[in-house]
Design a protein around this motif. Structure first.
Motif, PDB file in Angstrom:
ATOM      1  N   PRO A  80       0.888  -1.032   0.103  1.00 36.62           N
ATOM      2  CA  PRO A  80       0.024  -0.178   0.099  1.00 36.62           C
ATOM      3  C   PRO A  80       0.886   1.270  -0.212  1.00 36.62           C
ATOM      4  N   MET A  81       0.469   2.339  -0.559  1.00 34.78           N
ATOM      5  CA  MET A  81       1.321   3.708  -0.769  1.00 34.78           C
ATOM      6  C   MET A  81       0.287   4.527  -0.598  1.00 34.78           C
ATOM      7  N   THR A  82       0.569   5.662   0.338  1.00 34.39           N
ATOM      8  CA  THR A  82       0.038   6.923   0.645  1.00 34.39           C
ATOM      9  C   THR A  82       0.771   8.140  -0.112  1.00 34.39           C
ATOM     10  N   THR A  83       0.177   8.588  -0.951  1.00 40.68           N
ATOM     11  CA  THR A  83       0.678   9.634  -2.012  1.00 40.68           C
ATOM     12  C   THR A  83      -0.031  11.231  -1.521  1.00 40.68           C
ATOM     13  N   ILE A  84       0.739  12.024  -1.317  1.00 39.67           N
ATOM     14  CA  ILE A  84       0.503  13.563  -1.204  1.00 39.67           C
ATOM     15  C   ILE A  84       0.472  13.992  -2.527  1.00 39.67           C
ATOM     16  N   VAL A  85      -0.642  14.755  -3.171  1.00 41.94           N
ATOM     17  CA  VAL A  85      -0.764  15.560  -4.341  1.00 41.94           C
ATOM     18  C   VAL A  85      -0.482  16.993  -3.801  1.00 41.94           C
ATOM     19  N   TRP A  86       0.444  17.569  -4.097  1.00 40.91           N
ATOM     20  CA  TRP A  86       0.577  19.135  -3.951  1.00 40.91           C
ATOM     21  C   TRP A  86       0.054  19.862  -4.863  1.00 40.91           C
ATOM     22  N   PHE A  87      -0.946  20.563  -4.485  1.00 38.05           N
ATOM     23  CA  PHE A  87      -1.555  21.453  -5.556  1.00 38.05           C
ATOM     24  C   PHE A  87      -0.961  22.884  -5.278  1.00 38.05           C
ATOM     25  N   HIS A  88      -0.599  23.598  -6.295  1.00 40.63           N
ATOM     26  CA  HIS A  88      -0.299  24.832  -6.271  1.00 40.63           C
ATOM     27  C   HIS A  88      -0.899  25.749  -7.356  1.00 40.63           C
ATOM     28  N   SER A  89      -0.388  26.123  -8.384  1.00 44.78           N
ATOM     29  CA  SER A  89      -1.110  26.834  -9.622  1.00 44.78           C
ATOM     30  C   SER A  89      -1.938  26.020 -10.541  1.00 44.78           C
ATOM     31  N   ASP A  90      -2.407  24.907 -10.200  1.00 46.93           N
ATOM     32  CA  ASP A  90      -3.197  24.019 -10.994  1.00 46.93           C
ATOM     33  C   ASP A  90      -4.165  23.359 -10.375  1.00 46.93           C
ATOM     34  N   LEU A  91      -5.223  24.396  -9.967  1.00 44.49           N
ATOM     35  CA  LEU A  91      -6.332  23.709  -8.898  1.00 44.49           C
ATOM     36  C   LEU A  91      -7.497  23.469  -9.731  1.00 44.49           C
ATOM     37  N   ARG A  92      -7.239  21.995 -10.116  1.00 44.53           N
ATOM     38  CA  ARG A  92      -8.283  21.391 -11.030  1.00 44.53           C
ATOM     39  C   ARG A  92      -8.170  19.809 -10.747  1.00 44.53           C
ATOM     40  N   LEU A  93      -9.322  19.256 -10.950  1.00 41.65           N
ATOM     41  CA  LEU A  93      -9.140  17.839 -10.814  1.00 41.65           C
ATOM     42  C   LEU A  93      -9.108  17.327 -12.175  1.00 41.65           C
ATOM     43  N   ALA A  94      -9.804  17.817 -13.035  1.00 45.33           N
ATOM     44  CA  ALA A  94      -9.964  17.325 -14.636  1.00 45.33           C
ATOM     45  C   ALA A  94      -8.820  17.596 -15.241  1.00 45.33           C
ATOM     46  N   ASP A  95      -8.203  16.689 -15.744  1.00 42.94           N
ATOM     47  CA  ASP A  95      -6.835  16.743 -16.705  1.00 42.94           C
ATOM     48  C   ASP A  95      -5.836  17.308 -15.796  1.00 42.94           C
ATOM     49  N   ASN A  96      -5.643  16.687 -14.797  1.00 41.62           N
ATOM     50  CA  ASN A  96      -4.560  17.122 -13.512  1.00 41.62           C
ATOM     51  C   ASN A  96      -3.485  15.906 -13.445  1.00 41.62           C
ATOM     52  N   PRO A  97      -2.330  15.851 -14.275  1.00 42.17           N
ATOM     53  CA  PRO A  97      -1.389  15.149 -14.470  1.00 42.17           C
ATOM     54  C   PRO A  97      -0.912  14.409 -12.957  1.00 42.17           C
ATOM     55  N   ALA A  98      -0.548  15.216 -12.138  1.00 44.60           N
ATOM     56  CA  ALA A  98      -0.038  14.905 -11.002  1.00 44.60           C
ATOM     57  C   ALA A  98      -0.983  13.924 -10.150  1.00 44.60           C
ATOM     58  N   LEU A  99      -2.593  14.553 -10.205  1.00 44.27           N
ATOM     59  CA  LEU A  99      -3.610  13.927  -9.488  1.00 44.27           C
ATOM     60  C   LEU A  99      -3.688  12.518 -10.214  1.00 44.27           C
ATOM     61  N   ASN A 100      -3.827  12.433 -11.517  1.00 42.79           N
ATOM     62  CA  ASN A 100      -3.912  11.280 -12.180  1.00 42.79           C
ATOM     63  C   ASN A 100      -2.975  10.104 -11.917  1.00 42.79           C
ATOM     64  N   TYR A 101      -1.491  10.579 -11.938  1.00 41.74           N
ATOM     65  CA  TYR A 101      -0.480   9.834 -11.366  1.00 41.74           C
ATOM     66  C   TYR A 101      -0.806   9.032 -10.122  1.00 41.74           C
ATOM     67  N   ALA A 102      -1.077  10.074  -9.078  1.00 39.28           N
ATOM     68  CA  ALA A 102      -1.192   9.708  -7.748  1.00 39.28           C
ATOM     69  C   ALA A 102      -2.412   8.392  -7.849  1.00 39.28           C
ATOM     70  N   VAL A 103      -3.427   8.891  -8.312  1.00 36.70           N
ATOM     71  CA  VAL A 103      -4.848   7.814  -8.216  1.00 36.70           C
ATOM     72  C   VAL A 103      -4.072   6.465  -8.846  1.00 36.70           C
ATOM     73  N   GLU A 104      -3.302   6.520 -10.032  1.00 31.88           N
ATOM     74  CA  GLU A 104      -3.064   5.267 -10.647  1.00 31.88           C
ATOM     75  C   GLU A 104      -1.829   4.639  -9.956  1.00 31.88           C
ATOM     76  N   SER A 105      -1.113   5.155  -9.072  1.00 29.82           N
ATOM     77  CA  SER A 105       0.135   4.455  -8.381  1.00 29.82           C
ATOM     78  C   SER A 105      -0.155   4.373  -7.022  1.00 29.82           C
TER      79      SER A 105
END
Length: 166
Positions: free
Chosen positions: A19-44
């Motif tokens: 199991p892995m817990t990942t923090i997604v650090w939002f800064h200038s890209d405050l969106r869920l749709a088409d957010n590569p960092a968020l997508n990466y975290a959800v997949e991994s």
């Protein structure tokens, strides 16, 4: 399920993932749709923790002004509640922290038991350098760090002229 030991080393089945817990650090890209960092975290990761950190000193240094621009503050005043509401609609919540970014990330990693931090790359020279320092410090503490392209179609260093130069 476990595999037999061989020479004192145990081998886990190929399909087994810790199991892995990942923090997604939002800064200038405050969106869920088409957010590569968020997508990466959800997949991994098994657990994804969205975080927004307000480090006013870093913002001042990056903009080389005495105060953060009024337009930026107005945008944040609307974008952060919208991001928070979107996360709640997906069964999550946004953690908001204020202070030195590295200190806050270290504290959150420890507090939440996170093994990984991911964010979208920034390309302004001062913010990119700051993010690199943060990534190196976190890695030095044993935290897995991933940065992904989130704002550009192509990374600047990937674009070359016909003769192969930048």
């Amino acid at each position: 399920m476990f595999a037999p030991e061989t020479s004192g080393t145990s081998f886990l089945p190929f399909c087994f993932r810790l199991p892995m817990t990942t923090i997604v650090w939002f800064h200038s890209d405050l969106r869920l749709a088409d957010n590569p960092a968020l997508n990466y975290a959800v997949e991994s990761s098994d657990t994804v923790i969205p975080v927004f950190l307000w480090d006013v000193n870093a913002e001042r240094d990056a903009s080389q002004r005495d105060a953060v621009g009024a337009a930026h503050l107005v945008w944040l005043r609307h974008a952060l509640p919208a991001l928070s509401a979107s996360l709640r609609n997906h069964g999550s919540h946004l953690i908001l922290r204020r202070g030195d970014t590295l200190d806050q990330l270290n504290h959150l990693v420890e507090e939440l038991g996170a093994e990984s931090v991911v964010w979208n790359q920034r390309h302004t020279p001062s913010m990119a350098a700051r993010d690199l320092d943060i990534a190196e410090a976190l890695r030095g503490d044993g935290v897995q760090v991933s940065t992904v392209s989130g704002q550009l179609l192509h990374e600047p260093e990937a674009i070359q002229t016909g003769s192969g130069g930048p």
